[in-house]
Design a protein around this motif. Sequence first.
Motif, PDB file in Angstrom:
ATOM      1  N   MET A   1       0.838  -1.194   0.000  1.00  0.00           N
ATOM      2  CA  MET A   1       0.000   0.000   0.000  1.00  0.00           C
ATOM      3  C   MET A   1       0.876   1.248   0.000  1.00  0.00           C
ATOM      4  O   MET A   1       1.551   1.546   0.964  1.00  0.00           O
ATOM      5  CB  MET A   1      -0.884  -0.014   1.242  1.00  0.00           C
ATOM      6  CG  MET A   1      -2.102   0.854   1.088  1.00  0.00           C
ATOM      7  SD  MET A   1      -3.192   0.761   2.504  1.00  0.00           S
ATOM      8  CE  MET A   1      -3.972  -0.817   2.241  1.00  0.00           C
ATOM      9  N   ASN A   2       0.881   1.950  -1.082  1.00  0.00           N
ATOM     10  CA  ASN A   2       1.747   3.119  -1.184  1.00  0.00           C
ATOM     11  C   ASN A   2       1.006   4.383  -0.810  1.00  0.00           C
ATOM     12  O   ASN A   2      -0.199   4.398  -0.639  1.00  0.00           O
ATOM     13  CB  ASN A   2       2.301   3.243  -2.600  1.00  0.00           C
ATOM     14  CG  ASN A   2       1.485   2.453  -3.578  1.00  0.00           C
ATOM     15  OD1 ASN A   2       0.341   2.147  -3.294  1.00  0.00           O
ATOM     16  ND2 ASN A   2       2.047   2.154  -4.716  1.00  0.00           N
ATOM     17  N   ALA A   3       1.743   5.436  -0.692  1.00  0.00           N
ATOM     18  CA  ALA A   3       1.187   6.703  -0.262  1.00  0.00           C
ATOM     19  C   ALA A   3      -0.054   7.061  -1.067  1.00  0.00           C
ATOM     20  O   ALA A   3      -0.153   6.760  -2.237  1.00  0.00           O
ATOM     21  CB  ALA A   3       2.232   7.803  -0.422  1.00  0.00           C
ATOM     22  N   LEU A   4      -0.985   7.668  -0.405  1.00  0.00           N
ATOM     23  CA  LEU A   4      -2.206   8.136  -1.034  1.00  0.00           C
ATOM     24  C   LEU A   4      -3.189   7.031  -1.341  1.00  0.00           C
ATOM     25  O   LEU A   4      -4.383   7.272  -1.482  1.00  0.00           O
ATOM     26  CB  LEU A   4      -1.912   8.857  -2.363  1.00  0.00           C
ATOM     27  CG  LEU A   4      -1.364  10.261  -2.277  1.00  0.00           C
ATOM     28  CD1 LEU A   4      -1.067  10.770  -3.684  1.00  0.00           C
ATOM     29  CD2 LEU A   4      -2.369  11.168  -1.599  1.00  0.00           C
ATOM     30  N   ALA A   6      -4.214   4.302   0.209  1.00  0.00           N
ATOM     31  CA  ALA A   6      -5.077   3.649   1.187  1.00  0.00           C
ATOM     32  C   ALA A   6      -6.545   3.983   0.980  1.00  0.00           C
ATOM     33  O   ALA A   6      -7.400   3.116   0.990  1.00  0.00           O
ATOM     34  CB  ALA A   6      -4.636   4.006   2.599  1.00  0.00           C
ATOM     35  N   THR A  10     -10.057   2.351  -2.058  1.00  0.00           N
ATOM     36  CA  THR A  10     -11.429   2.016  -1.700  1.00  0.00           C
ATOM     37  C   THR A  10     -12.336   2.116  -2.911  1.00  0.00           C
ATOM     38  O   THR A  10     -13.093   1.198  -3.217  1.00  0.00           O
ATOM     39  CB  THR A  10     -11.941   2.952  -0.597  1.00  0.00           C
ATOM     40  OG1 THR A  10     -10.978   2.957   0.445  1.00  0.00           O
ATOM     41  CG2 THR A  10     -13.268   2.492  -0.079  1.00  0.00           C
ATOM     42  N   THR A 385      -8.822  -7.846  -6.255  1.00  0.00           N
ATOM     43  CA  THR A 385      -8.480  -6.915  -5.194  1.00  0.00           C
ATOM     44  C   THR A 385      -6.993  -7.068  -4.931  1.00  0.00           C
ATOM     45  O   THR A 385      -6.504  -8.171  -4.743  1.00  0.00           O
ATOM     46  CB  THR A 385      -9.250  -7.247  -3.918  1.00  0.00           C
ATOM     47  OG1 THR A 385      -8.861  -8.540  -3.497  1.00  0.00           O
ATOM     48  CG2 THR A 385     -10.725  -7.228  -4.146  1.00  0.00           C
ATOM     49  N   PRO A 386      -6.269  -5.976  -4.951  1.00  0.00           N
ATOM     50  CA  PRO A 386      -4.824  -6.073  -4.820  1.00  0.00           C
ATOM     51  C   PRO A 386      -4.451  -6.568  -3.432  1.00  0.00           C
ATOM     52  O   PRO A 386      -4.950  -6.055  -2.440  1.00  0.00           O
ATOM     53  CB  PRO A 386      -4.359  -4.644  -5.042  1.00  0.00           C
ATOM     54  CG  PRO A 386      -5.523  -3.816  -4.648  1.00  0.00           C
ATOM     55  CD  PRO A 386      -6.747  -4.605  -4.963  1.00  0.00           C
ATOM     56  N   GLU A 387      -3.597  -7.553  -3.368  1.00  0.00           N
ATOM     57  CA  GLU A 387      -3.112  -8.035  -2.083  1.00  0.00           C
ATOM     58  C   GLU A 387      -2.059  -7.059  -1.573  1.00  0.00           C
ATOM     59  O   GLU A 387      -1.234  -6.556  -2.327  1.00  0.00           O
ATOM     60  CB  GLU A 387      -2.466  -9.409  -2.236  1.00  0.00           C
ATOM     61  CG  GLU A 387      -3.375 -10.590  -1.978  1.00  0.00           C
ATOM     62  CD  GLU A 387      -3.677 -10.782  -0.492  1.00  0.00           C
ATOM     63  OE1 GLU A 387      -2.828 -10.425   0.347  1.00  0.00           O
ATOM     64  OE2 GLU A 387      -4.771 -11.276  -0.202  1.00  0.00           O
ATOM     65  N   ILE A 388      -2.124  -6.813  -0.298  1.00  0.00           N
ATOM     66  CA  ILE A 388      -1.090  -5.991   0.309  1.00  0.00           C
ATOM     67  C   ILE A 388       0.031  -6.935   0.649  1.00  0.00           C
ATOM     68  O   ILE A 388       0.087  -7.483   1.735  1.00  0.00           O
ATOM     69  CB  ILE A 388      -1.621  -5.335   1.581  1.00  0.00           C
ATOM     70  CG1 ILE A 388      -2.862  -4.527   1.243  1.00  0.00           C
ATOM     71  CG2 ILE A 388      -0.558  -4.485   2.227  1.00  0.00           C
ATOM     72  CD1 ILE A 388      -3.777  -4.353   2.400  1.00  0.00           C
ATOM     73  N   ASP A 389       0.912  -7.197  -0.333  1.00  0.00           N
ATOM     74  CA  ASP A 389       1.802  -8.264   0.035  1.00  0.00           C
ATOM     75  C   ASP A 389       3.273  -8.002  -0.096  1.00  0.00           C
ATOM     76  O   ASP A 389       3.848  -8.050  -1.137  1.00  0.00           O
ATOM     77  CB  ASP A 389       1.445  -9.560  -0.671  1.00  0.00           C
ATOM     78  CG  ASP A 389       1.527  -9.418  -2.154  1.00  0.00           C
ATOM     79  OD1 ASP A 389       1.207 -10.354  -2.856  1.00  0.00           O
ATOM     80  OD2 ASP A 389       1.929  -8.324  -2.605  1.00  0.00           O
ATOM     81  N   LEU A 390       3.760  -7.708   1.042  1.00  0.00           N
ATOM     82  CA  LEU A 390       5.143  -8.000   1.331  1.00  0.00           C
ATOM     83  C   LEU A 390       5.136  -9.502   1.577  1.00  0.00           C
ATOM     84  O   LEU A 390       4.298  -9.998   2.302  1.00  0.00           O
ATOM     85  CB  LEU A 390       5.538  -7.244   2.596  1.00  0.00           C
ATOM     86  CG  LEU A 390       5.401  -5.745   2.361  1.00  0.00           C
ATOM     87  CD1 LEU A 390       4.349  -5.139   3.272  1.00  0.00           C
ATOM     88  CD2 LEU A 390       6.738  -5.100   2.534  1.00  0.00           C
TER      89      LEU A 390
END
Lengths: 402, 402
Positions: A1-4, A6, A10, A385-390
Amino acid sequence: MNALSAIATTRQLTQRAVMRVLLERGALSRAELARLTGLSKQTMSEVFRELEGDGWVRESGRTQGTVGRSAATYEICAERALVFGADVGGTKVQAAIADMHGIILTEMIEPTDARGGEHVIAQLARMSRQLAERANVAVERLLVGTIGIPGAFNTRSQRLFMVPNIAGLEGTRFADTLATQVNFDIHVGNDVNMAAKGEQWMGEGRNVDNFVFIAIGTGIGMGIINERRVLSGAHGAAGEISTLPIGADPYDGRTFRAGALETAAGSVAIRERYEGAGGEAGLTVREIIDRIASGDTIASATLDAVARTMAEAVLAVSAVVDPERVILGGSIGARPELLERIERLLPLCMPSPPHCTVSELGSRAGLYGTIASSLDHLRESLFRTPEIDLPMPHAKPVEVKS
Amino acid sequence: MNALSAIATTRQLTQRAVMRVLLERGALSRAELARLTGLSKQTMSEVFRELEGDGWVRESGRTQGTVGRSAATYEICAERALVFGADVGGTKVQAAIADMHGIILTEMIEPTDARGGEHVIAQLARMSRQLAERANVAVERLLVGTIGIPGAFNTRSQRLFMVPNIAGLEGTRFADTLATQVNFDIHVGNDVNMAAKGEQWMGEGRNVDNFVFIAIGTGIGMGIINERRVLSGAHGAAGEISTLPIGADPYDGRTFRAGALETAAGSVAIRERYEGAGGEAGLTVREIIDRIASGDTIASATLDAVARTMAEAVLAVSAVVDPERVILGGSIGARPELLERIERLLPLCMPSPPHCTVSELGSRAGLYGTIASSLDHLRESLFRTPEIDLPMPHAKPVEVKS
DNA sequence: TTTAATTCGTTCGCCAACTTTACAAATGGA
DNA sequence: TCCATTTGTAAAGTTGGCGAACGAATTAAA
């Protein structure tokens, strides 16, 4: 999740949710969609304004006959994003483009460029342009393409291996090279895997989560669908069952290259077996099998032997991946005479044999598979839906404390 | 996305993202986390207030030595959520509980309740309580459990099949029954699959995306890890390689039940073969193999034959699922004498054999696998971003328009 | 034909979650 | 001691979404 992002995501998420439902259910009104997704009507209106502005949906009509005010219905602009698929064989290339619904807009077949290598790649690029032209759509709409090839594509190294039937492709970075020429994403898969995917989409594999597609022709190959996805293996060589140690001694030097199973049940083996048993020389496999109907007992016995070997192969495959269904294809595999025999033999060597059938799509399975694969990738990139994945490392030190 | 959720999920998503990073990287300050996730410092502060309030994280120290103000670092409260794992065998049950980091807190072994059925289920429930008590943690902290069992668990019907070694479990709704007795989620898996998962987590399968674990003992079984996940097959019977048509005739009635491969290379076969060749009667397989070191040529020849058969099995498995590595386990499979022989034979029957090793975890592999599996499920339920998934039907009508 | 019931779609006011800017507090180094 | 740097909080602003209310459209019923 990069800046802006978050918050920004949505809206993306809701747009994607709407697109998914719309793609599934077809034309729907905003109010219906609000109910289906659980989002509010106002949000829905706003989302539709945006989607319509971007050309993803359009008004398709109005509801009628129900109590209450009539509603505008919206549908996906299926031609907003197109996909390309091509099944490259040793002799011919089948290619097509389809819209987001999987409706094929144009399709063409031509001989594979015999010069191989770069020429085949250029040929594919040209075909994609020609298909777009013929369908009268902008090439820019093409977002994803999948190429089926008789060989193994190593996703890690991005290189193609084991492509004896097409010159000059061994070890090349096929996907990348083609992608630069066509300006859309290219995915590459084994041709038999693609045929399996085709059967999954439009053929005998519909609604079957786990099945295998066995192609029996000059060579013998298999595509595995596991939990609805193609199983590739570590080197992209899963399903290369020509080397199964069945029907011939795998330690024999002669079987080392072609593989024991292929040596025992491939088309060369069938001809040799037929001739060796006293059958007429010089016939093709097709002709040999055709003769069974007219009472050729040598032909019948030959096919019996092949069936016995292939039944063992089915047993072996079932023991390893436990498919719900086995689909037979390829010039030999598609023959009902073979299926019959295999189905008779299976209960003799295994307690609960999988259901066996013959390919529904025949020579079009591979092409359909490339389209299906492209659609998968397209939908994935558009709607997932994009996974927040580290990456989550799995191995952690364990201390046994007691 | 269900009603009300669209907004509510946003904070959940960020909390999950934070937890994931924290679980991966260990103790971090809020500012560092803000940089890593791309979220702002304030959001981070707020999220941490919530997470700390719910007991998920705690302050663990302060940064020092760097320029600038020192920062408070936070760490996961690993014992906030615990998992249970149990490997149920025909004779004994190994069970353990572990925290979110996979640190095993307590573990115990006891004989399997010989009365079987309900009694075994009750035994497992009791063990979970006892383990929590001994580790001095509240049972309520246990959120997920996984049970490894020698049998096939059909996820669709939620029933257990093919459990000859434990009485009274055939066809039961094992997971559900146990879940009601313990008040946490229960997952069930085949014991060999669990052993494979164990090797993936802590053994020879670390960082290997595609491998198989072959257990050779009284019986022969295999667990397949494909793209980091256990491959189960349509009926949970994937990897049941005892029936591979290798080493014996699969059409022979005697091999029908136990399976050809097991008939040829199981422990019974080894003893028979050894005695048949003139070896001393009444020895266990272990003793037979032990004798090789002291120059027993019959024992050596016996193992040669077993290795030859097993090498073919490895070839067959490689042909189907193309693993990067093969891990051998079980009382016989773990013997280096066997591995040696198989490794010598493989290059004689296949061009590029997979890397072979012996299990690193031995008899603990299964237990570790159940813990690993529980952790997977735990993390999935706690940290995975929820998919908005109305099932996306794949098959759509295709019209060929040109 | 009029009225009632129902559904659609918009407007308004509000909330939740995030961001940017600003600033006080803490810390190592010059 | 002062300064550059970093942490953490406060205040104000933005985006996305929600519920309620309401006018518009449409069918059913009176």
